[in-house]
Design a protein around this motif. Structure first.
Motif, PDB file in Angstrom:
ATOM      1  N   VAL A  16       0.836  -1.231  -0.180  1.00 48.76           N
ATOM      2  CA  VAL A  16      -0.054  -0.093   0.010  1.00 48.76           C
ATOM      3  C   VAL A  16       0.691   1.132   0.018  1.00 48.76           C
ATOM      4  N   LEU A  17       1.995   1.101   0.769  1.00 49.99           N
ATOM      5  CA  LEU A  17       2.932   2.474   0.939  1.00 49.99           C
ATOM      6  C   LEU A  17       3.220   3.123  -0.227  1.00 49.99           C
ATOM      7  N   GLU A  18       3.590   2.271  -1.250  1.00 52.32           N
ATOM      8  CA  GLU A  18       4.006   2.646  -2.524  1.00 52.32           C
ATOM      9  C   GLU A  18       3.055   3.408  -3.331  1.00 52.32           C
ATOM     10  N   HIS A  19       1.675   3.178  -3.045  1.00 52.05           N
ATOM     11  CA  HIS A  19       0.648   3.845  -3.731  1.00 52.05           C
ATOM     12  C   HIS A  19       0.347   5.245  -3.252  1.00 52.05           C
ATOM     13  N   LEU A  20       0.818   5.705  -1.955  1.00 47.11           N
ATOM     14  CA  LEU A  20       0.179   6.926  -1.113  1.00 47.11           C
ATOM     15  C   LEU A  20       1.033   8.192  -1.718  1.00 47.11           C
ATOM     16  N   LEU A  21       0.328   9.228  -1.955  1.00 52.22           N
ATOM     17  CA  LEU A  21       0.760  10.424  -2.346  1.00 52.22           C
ATOM     18  C   LEU A  21       1.615  11.130  -1.364  1.00 52.22           C
ATOM     19  N   THR A  22       1.071  11.084  -0.310  1.00 56.38           N
ATOM     20  CA  THR A  22       2.066  11.531   1.067  1.00 56.38           C
ATOM     21  C   THR A  22       2.255  10.622   2.027  1.00 56.38           C
ATOM     22  N   PRO A  23       3.234   9.722   1.608  1.00 55.53           N
ATOM     23  CA  PRO A  23       3.574   8.528   2.660  1.00 55.53           C
ATOM     24  C   PRO A  23       3.968   8.850   4.195  1.00 55.53           C
ATOM     25  N   GLY A  24       5.070   9.984   4.271  1.00 59.22           N
ATOM     26  CA  GLY A  24       5.140  10.283   5.760  1.00 59.22           C
ATOM     27  C   GLY A  24       3.962  10.931   6.387  1.00 59.22           C
ATOM     28  N   GLU A  25       3.039  11.428   5.827  1.00 52.79           N
ATOM     29  CA  GLU A  25       2.046  11.962   6.481  1.00 52.79           C
ATOM     30  C   GLU A  25       1.161  10.888   7.072  1.00 52.79           C
ATOM     31  N   SER A  26       1.131   9.779   6.080  1.00 51.64           N
ATOM     32  CA  SER A  26       0.068   8.666   6.637  1.00 51.64           C
ATOM     33  C   SER A  26       0.620   7.924   7.592  1.00 51.64           C
ATOM     34  N   LEU A  27       2.121   7.732   7.603  1.00 49.71           N
ATOM     35  CA  LEU A  27       2.890   6.884   8.631  1.00 49.71           C
ATOM     36  C   LEU A  27       2.621   7.793   9.972  1.00 49.71           C
ATOM     37  N   ARG A  28       2.611   9.165  10.043  1.00 47.50           N
ATOM     38  CA  ARG A  28       2.471   9.811  11.274  1.00 47.50           C
ATOM     39  C   ARG A  28       1.157   9.470  11.792  1.00 47.50           C
ATOM     40  N   HIS A  29       0.034   9.477  10.977  1.00 46.35           N
ATOM     41  CA  HIS A  29      -1.449   9.162  11.185  1.00 46.35           C
ATOM     42  C   HIS A  29      -1.425   7.792  12.038  1.00 46.35           C
ATOM     43  N   PHE A  77      14.428   5.165   6.598  1.00 44.94           N
ATOM     44  CA  PHE A  77      14.529   6.574   6.966  1.00 44.94           C
ATOM     45  C   PHE A  77      13.270   7.218   7.148  1.00 44.94           C
ATOM     46  N   LEU A  78      12.235   6.860   6.338  1.00 42.52           N
ATOM     47  CA  LEU A  78      10.909   7.421   6.722  1.00 42.52           C
ATOM     48  C   LEU A  78      10.192   6.763   7.917  1.00 42.52           C
ATOM     49  N   LEU A  79      10.373   5.486   8.099  1.00 39.49           N
ATOM     50  CA  LEU A  79       9.724   4.657   9.345  1.00 39.49           C
ATOM     51  C   LEU A  79      10.292   5.762  10.548  1.00 39.49           C
ATOM     52  N   LYS A  80      11.657   5.702  10.676  1.00 35.85           N
ATOM     53  CA  LYS A  80      12.271   6.518  11.683  1.00 35.85           C
ATOM     54  C   LYS A  80      11.982   7.781  12.098  1.00 35.85           C
ATOM     55  N   CYS A  81      11.475   8.743  10.928  1.00 37.27           N
ATOM     56  CA  CYS A  81      11.383   9.995  11.013  1.00 37.27           C
ATOM     57  C   CYS A  81       9.809   9.987  11.610  1.00 37.27           C
ATOM     58  N   SER A  82       8.977   9.130  10.988  1.00 39.46           N
ATOM     59  CA  SER A  82       7.545   8.783  11.509  1.00 39.46           C
ATOM     60  C   SER A  82       7.494   8.138  13.144  1.00 39.46           C
ATOM     61  N   GLY A  83       8.290   7.881  13.835  1.00 36.70           N
ATOM     62  CA  GLY A  83       8.144   7.243  15.108  1.00 36.70           C
ATOM     63  C   GLY A  83       8.239   6.042  15.338  1.00 36.70           C
ATOM     64  N   PHE A  84       8.988   5.282  14.266  1.00 31.89           N
ATOM     65  CA  PHE A  84       9.044   3.601  14.188  1.00 31.89           C
ATOM     66  C   PHE A  84      10.338   3.277  14.436  1.00 31.89           C
ATOM     67  N   HIS A  85      10.743   2.170  15.139  1.00 31.18           N
ATOM     68  CA  HIS A  85      12.177   1.701  14.818  1.00 31.18           C
ATOM     69  C   HIS A  85      11.853   0.453  14.157  1.00 31.18           C
ATOM     70  N   PRO A  86      13.025   0.419  13.103  1.00 34.70           N
ATOM     71  CA  PRO A  86      12.792  -0.770  12.212  1.00 34.70           C
ATOM     72  C   PRO A  86      13.542  -2.030  12.970  1.00 34.70           C
ATOM     73  N   LEU A  87      12.616  -3.107  13.247  1.00 35.83           N
ATOM     74  CA  LEU A  87      13.395  -4.264  13.890  1.00 35.83           C
ATOM     75  C   LEU A  87      13.853  -5.124  12.778  1.00 35.83           C
ATOM     76  N   ALA A  88      13.400  -5.165  11.529  1.00 34.77           N
ATOM     77  CA  ALA A  88      13.943  -6.078  10.580  1.00 34.77           C
ATOM     78  C   ALA A  88      13.289  -5.574   9.277  1.00 34.77           C
ATOM     79  N   ILE A  89      14.147  -5.347   8.194  1.00 34.86           N
ATOM     80  CA  ILE A  89      13.570  -5.027   6.936  1.00 34.86           C
ATOM     81  C   ILE A  89      14.348  -6.161   6.099  1.00 34.86           C
ATOM     82  N   VAL A  90      13.493  -7.201   5.448  1.00 30.63           N
ATOM     83  CA  VAL A  90      14.027  -8.283   4.778  1.00 30.63           C
ATOM     84  C   VAL A  90      13.402  -8.386   3.644  1.00 30.63           C
ATOM     85  N   LYS A  91      13.907  -9.235   2.624  1.00 33.75           N
ATOM     86  CA  LYS A  91      13.261  -9.529   1.323  1.00 33.75           C
ATOM     87  C   LYS A  91      12.086 -10.678   1.370  1.00 33.75           C
TER      88      LYS A  91
END
Length: 327
Positions: free
Chosen positions: A173-186, A227-241
């Motif tokens: 879903v995130l790739e579709h959003l016009l303002t992903p940072g704003e959505s993550l903060r919500h 980067f965007l996850l951290k700026c939005s208040g989330f700590h990435p525990l894992a980012i895997v393929k």
């Protein structure tokens, strides 16, 4: 110069133009969409992007319309098969990452659950599951077939203000959003402290012409996503393929809501090595070459081509036949 809608930097430059495909054609455009590379966060962003009216037109009238090969009033069986395979794979991945032990509660909320297969997997395991889906036939399917509590509509600040969840899902879903940072903060405002955000996005580091279409506003690299996850208040525990074998790769991020949101403009991306402009453009040109050759073969062999591809992939000993047809 395009302004990056991930990190708001002006350090962007054109990297490639996507092929003209069915979704772009259906929006009345005569050439594929352009993508720019951000030298600051290493994300790839579509430019220029939809305006709000085009965005709603695409999702309400084009994305699942007969014009692009769908029955506008139905959920296709091929989509359901894909989602069943995806859900089995993703649940195994969640188990390996031990996500259930991290959750502070049992409330699951999915933004854009489509027909609801993934969300139903949580409900069937004892979780309270809710969601919001913009496509009416898919929201109806989630309610009528899976008996899920799924509203028809768009996720926004007002929606987030009246929801609470221990885990929020953004599955492709995130790739579709016009303002992903704003959505993550919500989302950060609606999720429990130490709650989990699950994000899956197509992997731009092996960007394919199929993924680079007008629906995908952002093509995410792992660095840009972190980067965007951290700026939005989330700590990435894992980012895997992830994704089942034979399907395009995607980044799957498991992040904990335990940070304070930070100002995007003053933060510097630090997690993960940046894929370079040359690396990404080289990979793109390689993928584009394969895509164009496959399209030429499809035109040459017509309706037989998909059958030949399936034969080459799935039938033992079919490689010789595949080479003969250059599949």
């Amino acid at each position: 110069m395009a302004r990056c809608h991930i990190c708001h930097s002006d350090q962007t430059r054109p990297i490639f133009q996507s092929p003209l495909e069915r979704f772009t054609k259906a929006m009345g455009r005569s050439v594929g969409v352009d993508y720019h590379y951000c030298d600051n966060c290493s994300g790839l962003l579509q430019y220029p992007i939809f305006d709000e009216a085009e965005y709603q037109k695409f999702y309400e009238k084009v994305q699942r319309s007969e014009e692009v090969g769908f029955r506008s009033d139905q959920v296709p069986e091929r989509h359901l098969r894909k989602k069943r395979n995806d859900t089995e794979f993703k649940w195994n991945q969640l188990t390996l990452l031990d996500v259930e032990s991290l959750l502070p509660g049992k409330r699951i909320f999915e933004i854009g659950p489509a027909e609801g297969t993934f969300l139903a997997a949580f409900r069937d395991r004892g979780y309270t599951a809710r969601g919001v889906e913009p496509l009416i036939p898919y929201a109806n399917y989630a309610r009528d077939v899976f008996k899920l509590d799924v509203e028809n509509g768009y996720f926004d600040a007002e929606f987030a203000a009246r929801e609470k969840a221990d885990m929020v899902i953004l599955d492709n879903v995130l790739e579709h959003l016009l303002t992903p940072g704003e959505s993550l903060r919500h989302i950060r405002n609606m999720i429990s402290d130490n709650g989990i955000l699950y994000v899956a996005v197509p992997c731009a580091e092996v960007a394919s012409p199929t993924n680079a279409n007008i629906a995908h506003i952002t093509l995410w690299t792992r660095r840009a996503l972190a980067f965007l996850l951290k700026c939005s208040g989330f700590h990435p525990l894992a980012i895997v393929k992830g994704r089942p074998l034979g399907m395009p790769a995607e980044w799957v991020s498991i992040s904990q809501a335990c940070l304070e949101p930070r100002p995007i403009e003053t933060e510097v991306p630090t997690l993960f090595k940046a894929p370079t402009f040359v690396e990404l453009s080289t990979r793109w040109n390689d993928m584009l070459g394969r895509y164009e050759r496959a399209r030429a073969r499809s035109e040459k062999y017509g309706p037989a081509y998909p059958w030949l591809v399936r034969l080459a992939r799935n039938v033992p000993g079919a490689r010789a036949l595949a080479r003969k047809f250059n599949v």
